[in-house]
Design an enzyme around this catalytic site. Structure first.
Site, mmCIF file in Angstrom:
data_model
loop_
_atom_site.group_PDB
_atom_site.id
_atom_site.type_symbol
_atom_site.label_atom_id
_atom_site.label_comp_id
_atom_site.label_asym_id
_atom_site.label_seq_id
_atom_site.Cartn_x
_atom_site.Cartn_y
_atom_site.Cartn_z
ATOM 1 C CD GLN A 119 7.060 28.246 20.556
ATOM 2 O OE1 GLN A 119 6.254 29.151 20.353
ATOM 3 N NE2 GLN A 119 6.675 26.995 20.713
ATOM 4 C CG ASP A 147 2.139 31.510 25.879
ATOM 5 O OD1 ASP A 147 1.354 30.944 25.104
ATOM 6 O OD2 ASP A 147 3.362 31.633 25.666
ATOM 7 C CE LYS A 157 2.786 29.793 18.921
ATOM 8 N NZ LYS A 157 3.550 29.389 20.103
HETATM 9 N N1 GUN Z 1 5.326 25.451 23.334
HETATM 10 C C1 GUN Z 1 4.329 24.534 23.133
HETATM 11 N N2 GUN Z 1 3.122 25.107 23.339
HETATM 12 C C2 GUN Z 1 3.356 26.393 23.671
HETATM 13 C C3 GUN Z 1 2.504 27.482 23.982
HETATM 14 O O1 GUN Z 1 1.268 27.386 24.031
HETATM 15 N N3 GUN Z 1 3.135 28.656 24.261
HETATM 16 C C4 GUN Z 1 4.484 28.784 24.247
HETATM 17 N N4 GUN Z 1 4.998 29.962 24.544
HETATM 18 N N5 GUN Z 1 5.309 27.797 23.958
HETATM 19 C C5 GUN Z 1 4.734 26.600 23.670
#
Ligand code: GUN
Length: 297
Positions: free
Chosen positions: A97, A120, A53
């Site tokens: 995350q 998100d 990311k």
């Molecule tokens: N863990 C798995 N998918 C995601 C996501 O789309 N966002 C976040 N923050 N954590 C994740």
């Protein structure tokens, strides 16, 4: 029938070029889109997602600020990082995350993010707005799936979409987005999960099957109709001694058999995965653009 392989990587690349151009334009106007990233603990998959990311932000010309906390970090330490990001003007979007090592505090952490930085799309305000069809940050994986379908010329209007998996991150938001009355919705949706009886009786009726169950071979060729579109959201590690790292990634569908029967299918890796990061950048740029609009009004 041999399926068209829906190249999520290429679609993501095309969108990232568009995002990069928007970042350059916003930067000229004095706002560099910024993402705040919090990683707690050292889960290898989470670590590699977070690194990907940040790299993607950098490539797009965006700013990112990362905080890593040890696995034993307290609730208060985690909430404090979120509060600092909330106040930081250089940060337009916040990504914590998931999963957190202590899952019981996840909801509180999500609700501490101010909704206008919740790129998100997990905050209840954004979930509620999405459900009502109001402008909102849309969760990245389902939003990415809708863009794969749209950019591949696969209409959702009037289609019967069967979703397998009811997670808050993928299945449930996707079901809602597909039923909205707009150009990425207007579908008829059947939502399946671990308590669904006779799963194959339902999937075989689908024009589009979306597998988001987190289990290899959830969807096999006998479970789809000839010419169906199959979207594979799964990312599962299976042991593979022939690989240097000792495992390989597989999705939730039996890809080799399904590609002989479906009209289109996403591969793993290289399908839905690259779109998730792209939509995170997209939402962050959107958040930065909003601050510019607000300062102008
Ligand atoms: N863990 C798995 N998918 C995601 C996501 O789309 N966002 C976040 N923050 N954590 C994740």
């Amino acid at each position: 029938m041999t399926a068209k392989i829906l190249d999520g990587k290429a679609i993501a690349q095309e969108m990232r070029e568009e995002i990069k151009a928007r970042v350059a334009e916003l930067t000229r106007q004095g706002v560099i889109p910024g993402l705040g990233v919090l990683l707690v603990g050292d889960d290898p998959a989470s670590r590699s997602y977070v690194t990907a990311k940040e790299k993607a932000c950098d490539k797009a010309g965006m700013y990112s600020s990362e905080v890593r906390l040890p696995v034993e970090a307290t609730r208060e330490q985690i909430l404090n990082v979120v509060r600092v990001f909330n106040e930081d003007e250089k940060i337009h979007g916040i990504l914590v995350q998931l999963p957190l090592p202590e899952s019981s505090i996840e909801q509180e952490v999500i609700e501490t993010i101010v909704p206008h930085k919740d790129v998100d799309g997990f905050h209840p305000v954004n979930v509620g707005r999405m459900l009502l069809g109001l402008p909102a940050y849309l969760p990245c994986t389902p939003h990415g799936i809708l863009h794969i379908l749209k950019r591949s010329g696969i209409p959702t209007e009037g289609a019967h979409v069967v979703i397998v998996g009811r997670s808050n991150i993928v299945g449930r938001p996707l079901a809602n987005m597909l039923t909205l009355k707009n150009d990425m919705g207007n579908a008829t949706v059947t939502m399946c999960h671990t308590r669904t009886r006779n799963l194959a009786d339902l999937t075989v009726q689908a024009d589009i099957v979306i597998a988001a169950a987190g289990r290899p071979d959830t969807i096999t060729a006998n479970m789809i109709k000839e010419g169906a579109v199959v979207i594979d959201v799964g990312v599962n590690r299976v042991e593979d001694a022939s690989r240097e790292r000792g495992y390989r990634l597989v999705g939730d569908v039996d890809f080799d058999a399904i590609k002989e029967k479906a009209s289109a299918v996403t591969p793993v890796p290289g399908g839905v995965g690259p779109m998730t990061i792209t939509m995170l950048l997209y939402n962050t740029v959107e958040a930065a653009a909003r601050t510019l609009k607000q300062s102008a009004s």
